[in-house]
Design a protein around this motif. Structure first.
Motif, PDB file in Angstrom:
ATOM      1  N   LYS A  28       0.830  -1.201   0.000  1.00 32.06           N
ATOM      2  CA  LYS A  28       0.000   0.000   0.000  1.00 32.06           C
ATOM      3  C   LYS A  28       0.865   1.251   0.000  1.00 32.06           C
ATOM      4  O   LYS A  28       2.046   1.205   0.341  1.00 32.06           O
ATOM      5  CB  LYS A  28      -0.926   0.000   1.216  1.00 32.06           C
ATOM      6  N   VAL A  29       0.271   2.373  -0.406  1.00 26.60           N
ATOM      7  CA  VAL A  29       1.004   3.640  -0.459  1.00 26.60           C
ATOM      8  C   VAL A  29       0.109   4.759   0.061  1.00 26.60           C
ATOM      9  O   VAL A  29      -1.124   4.651   0.029  1.00 26.60           O
ATOM     10  CB  VAL A  29       1.466   3.975  -1.901  1.00 26.60           C
ATOM     11  N   PRO A  30       0.734   5.837   0.548  1.00 28.34           N
ATOM     12  CA  PRO A  30      -0.071   6.986   0.964  1.00 28.34           C
ATOM     13  C   PRO A  30      -0.622   7.721  -0.252  1.00 28.34           C
ATOM     14  O   PRO A  30      -0.088   7.614  -1.363  1.00 28.34           O
ATOM     15  CB  PRO A  30       0.936   7.852   1.726  1.00 28.34           C
ATOM     16  N   GLY A  31      -1.685   8.453  -0.042  1.00 30.76           N
ATOM     17  CA  GLY A  31      -2.288   9.221  -1.123  1.00 30.76           C
ATOM     18  C   GLY A  31      -3.107  10.364  -0.576  1.00 30.76           C
ATOM     19  O   GLY A  31      -3.185  10.583   0.644  1.00 30.76           O
ATOM     20  N   VAL A  32      -3.730  11.109  -1.477  1.00 36.16           N
ATOM     21  CA  VAL A  32      -4.584  12.221  -1.087  1.00 36.16           C
ATOM     22  C   VAL A  32      -5.739  12.305  -2.070  1.00 36.16           C
ATOM     23  O   VAL A  32      -5.576  12.014  -3.256  1.00 36.16           O
ATOM     24  CB  VAL A  32      -3.780  13.550  -1.048  1.00 36.16           C
ATOM     25  N   CYS A  33      -6.893  12.685  -1.568  1.00 30.09           N
ATOM     26  CA  CYS A  33      -8.074  12.864  -2.417  1.00 30.09           C
ATOM     27  C   CYS A  33      -8.591  14.281  -2.210  1.00 30.09           C
ATOM     28  O   CYS A  33      -8.724  14.741  -1.062  1.00 30.09           O
ATOM     29  CB  CYS A  33      -9.142  11.841  -2.050  1.00 30.09           C
ATOM     30  N   TYR A  34      -8.887  14.970  -3.295  1.00 30.78           N
ATOM     31  CA  TYR A  34      -9.368  16.351  -3.232  1.00 30.78           C
ATOM     32  C   TYR A  34     -10.154  16.639  -4.501  1.00 30.78           C
ATOM     33  O   TYR A  34     -10.152  15.845  -5.447  1.00 30.78           O
ATOM     34  CB  TYR A  34      -8.198  17.330  -3.108  1.00 30.78           C
ATOM     35  N   LYS A  86      -5.481  11.516 -10.653  1.00 27.65           N
ATOM     36  CA  LYS A  86      -4.898  12.779 -11.113  1.00 27.65           C
ATOM     37  C   LYS A  86      -3.431  12.587 -11.492  1.00 27.65           C
ATOM     38  O   LYS A  86      -2.974  12.981 -12.554  1.00 27.65           O
ATOM     39  CB  LYS A  86      -5.036  13.835 -10.018  1.00 27.65           C
ATOM     40  N   GLU A  87      -2.671  11.994 -10.602  1.00 24.17           N
ATOM     41  CA  GLU A  87      -1.262  11.695 -10.866  1.00 24.17           C
ATOM     42  C   GLU A  87      -0.753  10.704  -9.833  1.00 24.17           C
ATOM     43  O   GLU A  87      -1.394  10.467  -8.811  1.00 24.17           O
ATOM     44  CB  GLU A  87      -0.407  12.970 -10.848  1.00 24.17           C
ATOM     45  N   TYR A  88       0.413  10.143 -10.116  1.00 16.78           N
ATOM     46  CA  TYR A  88       1.054   9.244  -9.159  1.00 16.78           C
ATOM     47  C   TYR A  88       2.558   9.392  -9.281  1.00 16.78           C
ATOM     48  O   TYR A  88       3.096   9.731 -10.331  1.00 16.78           O
ATOM     49  CB  TYR A  88       0.631   7.788  -9.387  1.00 16.78           C
ATOM     50  N   GLN A  89       3.230   9.147  -8.166  1.00 20.40           N
ATOM     51  CA  GLN A  89       4.684   9.251  -8.123  1.00 20.40           C
ATOM     52  C   GLN A  89       5.296   7.854  -8.165  1.00 20.40           C
ATOM     53  O   GLN A  89       4.740   6.915  -7.591  1.00 20.40           O
ATOM     54  CB  GLN A  89       5.135   9.996  -6.866  1.00 20.40           C
ATOM     55  N   VAL A  90       6.448   7.749  -8.840  1.00 21.44           N
ATOM     56  CA  VAL A  90       7.121   6.462  -9.004  1.00 21.44           C
ATOM     57  C   VAL A  90       8.544   6.564  -8.476  1.00 21.44           C
ATOM     58  O   VAL A  90       9.243   7.566  -8.724  1.00 21.44           O
ATOM     59  CB  VAL A  90       7.130   6.030 -10.495  1.00 21.44           C
ATOM     60  N   HIS A  91       8.988   5.548  -7.757  1.00 24.31           N
ATOM     61  CA  HIS A  91      10.366   5.522  -7.238  1.00 24.31           C
ATOM     62  C   HIS A  91      11.337   5.452  -8.416  1.00 24.31           C
ATOM     63  O   HIS A  91      11.163   4.631  -9.323  1.00 24.31           O
ATOM     64  CB  HIS A  91      10.557   4.313  -6.322  1.00 24.31           C
ATOM     65  N   PRO A  92      12.383   6.298  -8.433  1.00 31.91           N
ATOM     66  CA  PRO A  92      13.286   6.346  -9.594  1.00 31.91           C
ATOM     67  C   PRO A  92      14.082   5.075  -9.838  1.00 31.91           C
ATOM     68  O   PRO A  92      14.464   4.795 -10.972  1.00 31.91           O
ATOM     69  CB  PRO A  92      14.221   7.526  -9.253  1.00 31.91           C
ATOM     70  N   MET A  93      14.325   4.283  -8.806  1.00 31.31           N
ATOM     71  CA  MET A  93      15.124   3.070  -8.976  1.00 31.31           C
ATOM     72  C   MET A  93      14.247   1.824  -9.081  1.00 31.31           C
ATOM     73  O   MET A  93      14.378   1.033 -10.006  1.00 31.31           O
ATOM     74  CB  MET A  93      16.098   2.923  -7.795  1.00 31.31           C
ATOM     75  N   ARG A  94      13.336   1.670  -8.147  1.00 35.78           N
ATOM     76  CA  ARG A  94      12.514   0.451  -8.116  1.00 35.78           C
ATOM     77  C   ARG A  94      11.326   0.514  -9.067  1.00 35.78           C
ATOM     78  O   ARG A  94      10.695  -0.518  -9.341  1.00 35.78           O
ATOM     79  CB  ARG A  94      12.014   0.203  -6.685  1.00 35.78           C
ATOM     80  N   HIS A  99       3.137   7.170  -4.301  1.00 34.45           N
ATOM     81  CA  HIS A  99       2.108   8.105  -3.826  1.00 34.45           C
ATOM     82  C   HIS A  99       1.069   8.279  -4.929  1.00 34.45           C
ATOM     83  O   HIS A  99       1.396   8.251  -6.112  1.00 34.45           O
ATOM     84  CB  HIS A  99       2.733   9.460  -3.469  1.00 34.45           C
ATOM     85  N   VAL A 100      -0.196   8.472  -4.523  1.00 32.62           N
ATOM     86  CA  VAL A 100      -1.284   8.600  -5.491  1.00 32.62           C
ATOM     87  C   VAL A 100      -2.149   9.815  -5.153  1.00 32.62           C
ATOM     88  O   VAL A 100      -2.494  10.019  -3.976  1.00 32.62           O
ATOM     89  CB  VAL A 100      -2.172   7.335  -5.513  1.00 32.62           C
ATOM     90  N   ASP A 101      -2.484  10.601  -6.167  1.00 39.97           N
ATOM     91  CA  ASP A 101      -3.432  11.708  -6.020  1.00 39.97           C
ATOM     92  C   ASP A 101      -4.718  11.334  -6.737  1.00 39.97           C
ATOM     93  O   ASP A 101      -4.693  11.042  -7.943  1.00 39.97           O
ATOM     94  CB  ASP A 101      -2.880  12.998  -6.632  1.00 39.97           C
ATOM     95  N   LEU A 102      -5.846  11.343  -6.018  1.00 42.70           N
ATOM     96  CA  LEU A 102      -7.149  11.085  -6.608  1.00 42.70           C
ATOM     97  C   LEU A 102      -7.934  12.394  -6.662  1.00 42.70           C
ATOM     98  O   LEU A 102      -8.008  13.123  -5.663  1.00 42.70           O
ATOM     99  CB  LEU A 102      -7.916  10.041  -5.793  1.00 42.70           C
ATOM    100  N   LEU A 103      -8.499  12.676  -7.823  1.00 44.22           N
ATOM    101  CA  LEU A 103      -9.267  13.902  -8.017  1.00 44.22           C
ATOM    102  C   LEU A 103     -10.763  13.581  -7.961  1.00 44.22           C
ATOM    103  O   LEU A 103     -11.304  12.894  -8.827  1.00 44.22           O
ATOM    104  CB  LEU A 103      -8.926  14.531  -9.370  1.00 44.22           C
ATOM    105  N   ALA A 104     -11.421  14.070  -6.911  1.00 45.41           N
ATOM    106  CA  ALA A 104     -12.868  13.888  -6.805  1.00 45.41           C
ATOM    107  C   ALA A 104     -13.546  14.774  -7.846  1.00 45.41           C
ATOM    108  O   ALA A 104     -13.149  15.925  -8.057  1.00 45.41           O
ATOM    109  CB  ALA A 104     -13.334  14.272  -5.402  1.00 45.41           C
TER     110      ALA A 104
END
Length: 259
Positions: A28-34, A86-94, A99-104
């Motif tokens: 699992k990963v942290p995220g935000v919804c807005y 909306k967008e997500y972040q990816v680890h540069p090596m793995r 992280h995930v951004d969800l747009l309501a």
């Protein structure tokens, strides 16, 4: 998890790296919804997202433009929303999502989205050596969530050498408005690249592999005089000494005869 449906939980611990690492060990990963919903503005909410469940929820064709029926658990009541990734972040090596951004969203109102471009056909200009140059692979549009196209197709067959298709030439479905600059180039058929060719003073070009002309300029330091003989070489029989020079003495005089 059904396609188009995703359940996430509220996250109470924020700004703690140890907590984020602990989530990743569980997949699992942290995220935000807005964003906004039918009932109005949604203030940013910290959430926990199961990466595998998110991937299953995304339509394999619509991908990031999949409209999600989002359920947020963990509070006193469940929240039901419509959302987009909306967008997500990816680890540069793995190369793992971190992280995930969800747009309501309000499904009845337009939203911004990026739509991929698909190019089909073979440009007419390639017959004469032209080269297809793709400048843009996605464009930005506005549309209601369910009207966002999966892709926009462009037929490049009519392109001659030097022709350009701009954003304004893309055919859009009903209910879709492009927000990318309409004058920007999308694809072109470029002229073939030419090799550098040396042109002689008379305007002619030497043939490939041709030897240099006999009257080529001598190397620096060379003189108009004849080349000097190699060291130790003897003059040819009957040859005259060079102008102003003296005749060379005999190689060895014979001893006088004894009486």
């Amino acid at each position: 998890m059904e396609v188009g449906k995703l359940t996430v939980t509220l996250r109470n611990t924020t700004g703690h790296k140890g907590a984020s690492r602990g989530l990743r060990t569980q997949g699992k990963v942290p995220g935000v919804c807005y964003g906004a919903s039918i009932n109005g503005r949604i203030e940013p909410v910290s959430i926990i997202v199961d990466v595998k469940e998110l991937k299953k929820a995304l339509d394999p064709v619509r991908k990031q433009n999949t409209v999600l029926d989002l359920t947020i658990e963990g509070g006193t009541t469940k929240h039901q929303l419509h959302a987009l990734v909306k967008e997500y972040q990816v680890h540069p090596m793995r190369r793992e999502i971190t992280h995930v951004d969800l747009l309501a969203i309000d499904p009845n109102k337009e939203v911004a989205a990026a739509v991929p471009l698909e190019f089909i056909g073979k440009p007419k200009g390639t017959v004469d050596g032209g080269q297809l140059r793709i400048v843009m692979r996605m464009i930005d549009v506005r549309a209601k969530p369910n009207d966002i196209p999966v892709k926009l197709t462009i037929d490049v067959t009519p392109l001659e050498i030097g022709d350009v298709f701009h954003v304004s030439t893309i055919t859009l479905p009903a209910g879709v408005t492009v927000t990318t600059g309409r004058d920007l180039a999308v694809v072109t058929c470029a002229a073939p690249e030419k090799d550098d060719v040396v042109v002689a003073a008379d305007g002619t070009t030497p043939a490939d592999g041709a030897a240099p002309a006999a009257s080529a300029t001598p190397a620096a330091g060379a003189k108009d005089a004849k080349a000097a003989p190699a060291a130790g070489a003897k003059p040819a029989a009957g040859a005259k000494p060079a102008a102003g020079g003296k005749a060379a003495p005999a190689a060895a005089a014979k001893a006088p005869a004894k009486k």
